[in-house]
Design a protein around this motif. Structure first.
Motif, PDB file in Angstrom:
ATOM      1  N   ASP A 551      43.659 157.935  32.860  1.00 16.11           N
ATOM      2  CA  ASP A 551      43.118 158.899  33.818  1.00 16.11           C
ATOM      3  C   ASP A 551      41.801 158.441  34.442  1.00 16.11           C
ATOM      4  N   MET A 552      41.210 157.360  33.906  1.00 15.73           N
ATOM      5  CA  MET A 552      39.976 156.830  34.496  1.00 15.73           C
ATOM      6  C   MET A 552      40.326 155.573  35.282  1.00 15.73           C
ATOM      7  N   TYR A 553      40.013 155.550  36.537  1.00 16.69           N
ATOM      8  CA  TYR A 553      40.348 154.332  37.272  1.00 16.69           C
ATOM      9  C   TYR A 553      39.314 153.261  36.972  1.00 16.69           C
ATOM     10  N   GLN A 554      39.805 152.031  36.904  1.00 16.60           N
ATOM     11  CA  GLN A 554      39.009 150.930  36.365  1.00 16.60           C
ATOM     12  C   GLN A 554      37.994 150.339  37.335  1.00 16.60           C
ATOM     13  N   LEU A 555      36.881 149.886  36.785  1.00 12.00           N
ATOM     14  CA  LEU A 555      35.988 149.000  37.524  1.00 12.00           C
ATOM     15  C   LEU A 555      36.552 147.596  37.387  1.00 12.00           C
ATOM     16  N   TYR A 556      36.058 146.749  38.240  1.00 15.60           N
ATOM     17  CA  TYR A 556      36.586 145.421  38.339  1.00 15.60           C
ATOM     18  C   TYR A 556      35.583 144.459  37.705  1.00 15.60           C
ATOM     19  N   LEU A 557      36.036 143.536  36.868  1.00 13.94           N
ATOM     20  CA  LEU A 557      35.118 142.563  36.270  1.00 13.94           C
ATOM     21  C   LEU A 557      34.858 141.429  37.255  1.00 13.94           C
ATOM     22  N   ARG A 558      33.588 141.157  37.497  1.00 15.71           N
ATOM     23  CA  ARG A 558      33.274 140.071  38.430  1.00 15.71           C
ATOM     24  C   ARG A 558      33.059 138.768  37.657  1.00 15.71           C
ATOM     25  N   SER A 559      32.856 137.721  38.401  1.00 19.71           N
ATOM     26  CA  SER A 559      32.753 136.416  37.728  1.00 19.71           C
ATOM     27  C   SER A 559      31.554 136.413  36.789  1.00 19.71           C
ATOM     28  N   GLY A 560      31.772 135.870  35.622  1.00 21.63           N
ATOM     29  CA  GLY A 560      30.696 135.808  34.655  1.00 21.63           C
ATOM     30  C   GLY A 560      30.596 137.060  33.800  1.00 21.63           C
ATOM     31  N   GLU A 561      31.186 138.140  34.271  1.00 27.08           N
ATOM     32  CA  GLU A 561      31.058 139.386  33.523  1.00 27.08           C
ATOM     33  C   GLU A 561      31.968 139.422  32.303  1.00 27.08           C
ATOM     34  N   ARG A 562      32.974 138.624  32.323  1.00 25.39           N
ATOM     35  CA  ARG A 562      33.856 138.552  31.162  1.00 25.39           C
ATOM     36  C   ARG A 562      33.061 138.139  29.929  1.00 25.39           C
ATOM     37  N   GLU A 563      32.253 137.090  30.120  1.00 29.34           N
ATOM     38  CA  GLU A 563      31.417 136.588  29.021  1.00 29.34           C
ATOM     39  C   GLU A 563      30.362 137.641  28.656  1.00 29.34           C
ATOM     40  N   GLN A 564      29.746 138.173  29.716  1.00 29.64           N
ATOM     41  CA  GLN A 564      28.671 139.147  29.513  1.00 29.64           C
ATOM     42  C   GLN A 564      29.137 140.336  28.673  1.00 29.64           C
ATOM     43  N   TYR A 565      30.311 140.878  29.026  1.00 26.72           N
ATOM     44  CA  TYR A 565      30.767 142.072  28.310  1.00 26.72           C
ATOM     45  C   TYR A 565      31.419 141.739  26.973  1.00 26.72           C
ATOM     46  N   THR A 566      31.882 140.498  26.821  1.00 29.22           N
ATOM     47  CA  THR A 566      32.345 140.090  25.503  1.00 29.22           C
ATOM     48  C   THR A 566      31.165 140.151  24.541  1.00 29.22           C
ATOM     49  N   GLN A 567      30.008 139.733  25.039  1.00 28.92           N
ATOM     50  CA  GLN A 567      28.787 139.780  24.244  1.00 28.92           C
ATOM     51  C   GLN A 567      28.400 141.230  23.938  1.00 28.92           C
ATOM     52  N   VAL A 568      28.478 142.077  24.975  1.00 29.57           N
ATOM     53  CA  VAL A 568      28.171 143.497  24.769  1.00 29.57           C
ATOM     54  C   VAL A 568      29.088 144.079  23.690  1.00 29.57           C
ATOM     55  N   ALA A 569      30.365 143.708  23.762  1.00 30.81           N
ATOM     56  CA  ALA A 569      31.333 144.216  22.784  1.00 30.81           C
ATOM     57  C   ALA A 569      30.928 143.783  21.373  1.00 30.81           C
ATOM     58  N   TYR A 570      30.471 142.558  21.278  1.00 29.45           N
ATOM     59  CA  TYR A 570      30.053 142.029  19.990  1.00 29.45           C
ATOM     60  C   TYR A 570      28.821 142.790  19.479  1.00 29.45           C
ATOM     61  N   ASP A 571      27.860 143.038  20.392  1.00 31.50           N
ATOM     62  CA  ASP A 571      26.635 143.749  20.019  1.00 31.50           C
ATOM     63  C   ASP A 571      26.901 145.173  19.539  1.00 31.50           C
ATOM     64  N   HIS A 572      27.914 145.797  20.127  1.00 30.26           N
ATOM     65  CA  HIS A 572      28.168 147.209  19.806  1.00 30.26           C
ATOM     66  C   HIS A 572      29.452 147.375  18.996  1.00 30.26           C
ATOM     67  N   GLU A 573      29.869 146.312  18.372  1.00 27.32           N
ATOM     68  CA  GLU A 573      31.154 146.274  17.666  1.00 27.32           C
ATOM     69  C   GLU A 573      31.412 147.517  16.815  1.00 27.32           C
ATOM     70  N   THR A 574      30.400 147.926  16.061  1.00 30.00           N
ATOM     71  CA  THR A 574      30.616 149.032  15.133  1.00 30.00           C
ATOM     72  C   THR A 574      30.782 150.365  15.829  1.00 30.00           C
ATOM     73  N   GLU A 575      30.280 150.472  17.078  1.00 32.93           N
ATOM     74  CA  GLU A 575      30.354 151.763  17.778  1.00 32.93           C
ATOM     75  C   GLU A 575      31.691 151.990  18.460  1.00 32.93           C
ATOM     76  N   LEU A 576      32.351 150.890  18.828  1.00 36.02           N
ATOM     77  CA  LEU A 576      33.543 151.025  19.664  1.00 36.02           C
ATOM     78  C   LEU A 576      34.715 151.581  18.869  1.00 36.02           C
ATOM     79  N   LEU A 577      35.393 152.531  19.467  1.00 35.53           N
ATOM     80  CA  LEU A 577      36.445 153.275  18.771  1.00 35.53           C
ATOM     81  C   LEU A 577      37.819 152.677  19.012  1.00 35.53           C
TER      82      LEU A 577
END
Length: 765
Positions: A551-577
């Motif tokens: 039901d939420m339409y997606q934002l688009y990942l731009r170049s370089g953001e794949r790496e950036q958000y992989t890092q974010v995911a790692y930083d917040h690993e314990t919070e993500l459901l």
DNA sequence: GATGTAAATATTTAGACAGCATGTC
DNA sequence: CTAAATATTTACATC
């Protein structure tokens, strides 16, 4: 046919229309009357834009009201709902009551039952049907505007199912379906057991053509030379040509007009507006420039973002862009300035073709191909879409004719465009009901609201849809139904039970809740899975969860953001459901990261990050923030209900996360922001001044409050009043200098605009 | 070495409905 | 399986 000859309409109507300058009906309108629209006959009208569809609907609805009945007008867009409401309110003087019901603007329940005419979006009507709004049974006439949208893969099925349900519940119901010109209007009429008016008649001539070289080639065989300056682009030459008066024998035979340019991306719209502004501005006179400067100022006041500035810069020179990244205020300002003929050229994405009425002397469809991810490249626009854009050319009563142009860069392309769009027959409309997301949603709703209680009754209900009328592949429908029923049962939304020989289907409590909340069952399943074991979910975790939902339409990942958000995911690993997809599952992992980007945007918003910083950081417009926040608010509200329904202990955490996006504040300001008239900015200032809760505000020292609100007495009074202060009166109160906000935000601007920026523009809705 | 310009290369890509509970200067 | 316009970087000429 004269208006006075129309049978069964209220006596006052001919006089009213006469005063409006309407004496006789346009041919399609007359045909509709002859087919019996005013006498309760169902009708499908497939006719061009601006050829008087609304009057047909009006005649039908008013005659129904005259017979003591009630009418419903279904629109595809919220913006159209308010436009139509305003239009029908002209009849209130004759005692016809008009009401609106949409997701954000609601005059719900009992109140609607008393109205004669109700305007609503198709989703809202669907929702009302699901929740069994009693007044639906009293309907006599239902108008479905822009019915060709049943062709739309995501939203079409809703309209289709809703019409089918309204008809099955109320067999005598009159349906008036208004459509753009389509290829298979007869099929629609058969489906709805309706009379058919299929016409291409228009009140003002529309000349379609293609630009090639230095000439405009029109469909009537004529050509027109264009004067081209230097190496300017075709669009620029056309805009300038449209702007100039046509002079014959020293006499102005036709005044210059405005141009609407359709392009295929937001960026193109902004770039084109910037360029064309320089074409338009030399042609403007002093008065126009002054008026435009005023509009530009209003635009800058709306928000403090780059989009806002760029738009104002263009408007100052008489051009503008228009797309969904604009805030609603921006959009309205542009539309109004264009209608007032102040802005001479608007460069727009398709928002403007489907939205509110903004006619123009000339329309240029600059880009006829658009990028499509799943098609893997540029795809040609549909005939219907291009015709919708072209149909915006020519203002009734103002222009002798409208002109719509496509642009060709080669002779072959010239031929192709004529072939493909100018001469083309309109496309047929095809039901998309068999798509899985639509099916799982509507099957659950159909069972939950008691329209069907077994596989058989379900199939027989579906037999009354357009899909059934169109398909000859009988097995397909049954297969999708079986798949989706299995899915719904697996996720505990429905139950099967035996009743003698027959198998009965019933919705579980959870299923009822999901249907009532208007959630895609898959969204509900995702949410439940995510929160089931989360005792104390973080706001970011919840934002990510709802962002992963269909039901939420997606934002688009731009170049370089794949790496950036992989890092974010790692930083917040314990919070993500929920479970994280493996990095090797290419597309699933990418979607998961894109959702994380959305979640970060929401988290920034809920951490009081400035609007312009967010637009910059995520490459979105102010309107997109609004959209995301809105959707997140709705989904978190749903999550809250689901958590309650399942008896989870995290309801409070979800509610807080919801309030934080809703108000755009950190945890500690929720209580203050709950006070009416206090948004994110004011709450922060009060907090800084030492007032940390609603209770403290209620008993606060008035001079402190006044200083925190930057000495604005009126504001301080209303705020205190809403907080329940015993004596909000501000007379003789002087601001306490110690409590003045330290932030050096622009005190230079006019107090008006400072005040508007004070409350975030996203606050009120 | 700063500045300007052309050519090569990289990047990006439309839109928008819905719950619930109460009321914006 | 398919594109095109714009943004950014690089290369190179000029003062």
């Amino acid at each position: 046919m004269e208006v006075s000859d129309v049978p069964a309409v209220p006596e006052w109507l001919p006089g009213h229309l006469d005063a409006d300058g309407v004496e006789s009906l346009y041919p399609p309108q007359a045909a509709a009357v002859e087919a019996g629209v005013t006498e309760g006959e169902s009708l499908v009208a497939s006719i061009p834009t601006a050829s008087g569809k609304t009057l047909i609907a009006t005649l039908a609805m008013l005659s129904a009201v005259k017979r003591g009945g009630k009418a419903l007008y279904i629109v595809p867009l919220r913006a159209l709902a308010s436009e139509k409401k305003a239009e029908f309110e002209q009849f209130e003087q004759y005692g016809v009551d008009v009401g609106v019901s949409t997701g954000n603007y609601d005059s719900d329940g009992e109140w609607l039952a008393k109205k004669d005419i109700i305007v609503a979006t198709s989703e809202k009507v669907d929702s009302l049907v699901r929740n069994g709004a009693p007044w639906l049974a009293q309907l006599d006439c239902v108008v479905a505007d822009e019915v060709h949208l049943v062709d739309d893969p995501t939203r079409g099925p809703t309209l289709e199912v809703t019409l089918a349900k309204l008809r099955s519940r109320n067999p005598g119901l009159q349906i008036v379906a208004l459509s753009a010109t389509i290829g298979n209007a007869g099929e629609l009429a058969d489906w709805l057991d309706a009379e058919l008016v299929d016409s291409s008649w228009r009140p003002i001539d529309l000349r379609k053509g293609v630009h090639f070289g230095q000439a405009l080639h029109f469909d009537d065989g004529t050509q027109e030379q264009l004067s081209v300056q230097g190496n300017e682009k075709p669009t620029a030459a056309i805009v300038r040509d449209t702007l100039r008066d046509t002079v014959e024998d020293g006499e102005t035979v036709e005044e210059g007009g405005s141009t609407l340019v359709f392009v295929n991306s937001r960026r193109n719209a902004e770039a084109a507006a910037r360029r064309l502004a320089n074409v338009v501005s030399p042609e403007l006179d002093g008065d126009e420039l002054a008026a435009l400067a005023d509009v530009a100022d209003e635009i800058r006041d709306v928000s403090d973002t780059e989009t806002s500035d760029d738009l104002a810069d263009a408007v100052e020179k008489g051009a503008a862009f228009h797309h969904a990244g604009l805030s609603p205020d921006h959009r309205e300002l542009v539309e109004a300035a264009f209608r007032d003929r102040l802005v001479k050229c608007v460069c727009a994405t398709p928002t403007l073709a489907a939205g509110v009425n903004t006619p123009s002397r000339r329309v240029v469809v600059r880009d006829w191909r658009r990028y499509s991810g799943d098609a893997g490249g540029m795809q040609p626009l549909s005939v219907l879409e291009v015709h919708q854009m072209m149909g915006r050319a020519g203002r009734p009563g103002m222009d002798p004719y409208g002109e719509a142009l496509l642009l060709a860069s080669s002779h072959d392309e010239l031929d192709e465009l004529f072939e493909r769009y100018v001469w083309a027959d309109p496309d047929p409309v095809e039901s998309k009901l068999a798509a899985e997301p639509a099916m799982r949603t509507h099957l659950l709703a159909t069972v939950a609201s008691g329209f069907a209680d077994s596989r058989e009754t379900l199939l027989s209900f579906l037999d009354g849809t357009l899909y059934a009328a169109q398909t000859d592949e009988q097995g397909r429908l049954e297969r999708v139904v079986d798949d989706m029923l299995a899915y719904l049962e697996r996720n505990d939304f429905i139950e099967r039970s035996r009743d003698g020989d027959t198998e009965r289907l019933t919705a579980t409590n959870l299923g009822h809740t999901v249907s009532r909340l208007y959630l895609d069952p898959m969204s509900a399943a995702t949410i439940i899975d995510g929160i089931a074991d989360a005792d104390d979910p973080s706001a970011l975790g919840l934002y990510h969860l709802v962002s992963r939902t269909p039901d939420m339409y997606q934002l688009y990942l731009r170049s370089g953001e794949r790496e950036q958000y992989t890092q974010v995911a790692y930083d917040h690993e314990t919070e993500l459901l929920g479970t994280q997809p493996s990095e090797f599952e290419e597309s699933r992992f990418e979607d998961w990261l894109a959702a994380l980007k959305t979640a970060k945007l929401l988290d920034d918003w809920a951490s009081e990050t400035d609007e312009d910083r967010i637009t910059d950081r995520y490459g979105v417009g102010p309107g997109d923030i609004r959209g995301k926040v809105d959707t997140a608010e709705w989904l978190l509200g749903a999550a809250e209900s689901l958590a309650g329904e399942r008896g989870f202990g995290n309801v409070q955490a979800i509610r807080e996360a919801k309030k934080r996006v809703q108000y755009g504040v950190r945890q500690e300001l929720i209580d203050l922001a709950d006070v009416r008239n206090v948004g994110r900015k004011r709450a922060r200032r009060l907090y800084e001044a030492g007032i940390e809760s609603r209770d403290q505000l209620r008993n606060a020292d008035k001079s402190v409050v006044l200083a925190a609100l930057r000495g604005r007495e009126r504001t301080a009074e209303t705020v205190l009043e809403h907080a329940g202060h015993p004596n909000p009166e501000m007379t003789d109160v002087t601001p306490d200098p110690d409590a003045e906000p330290v932030v050096a935000t622009d005190t230079s601007g006019s107090s008006e605009s400072a005040e508007e920026n004070d409350q975030s523009s996203l606050g009120d809705f």
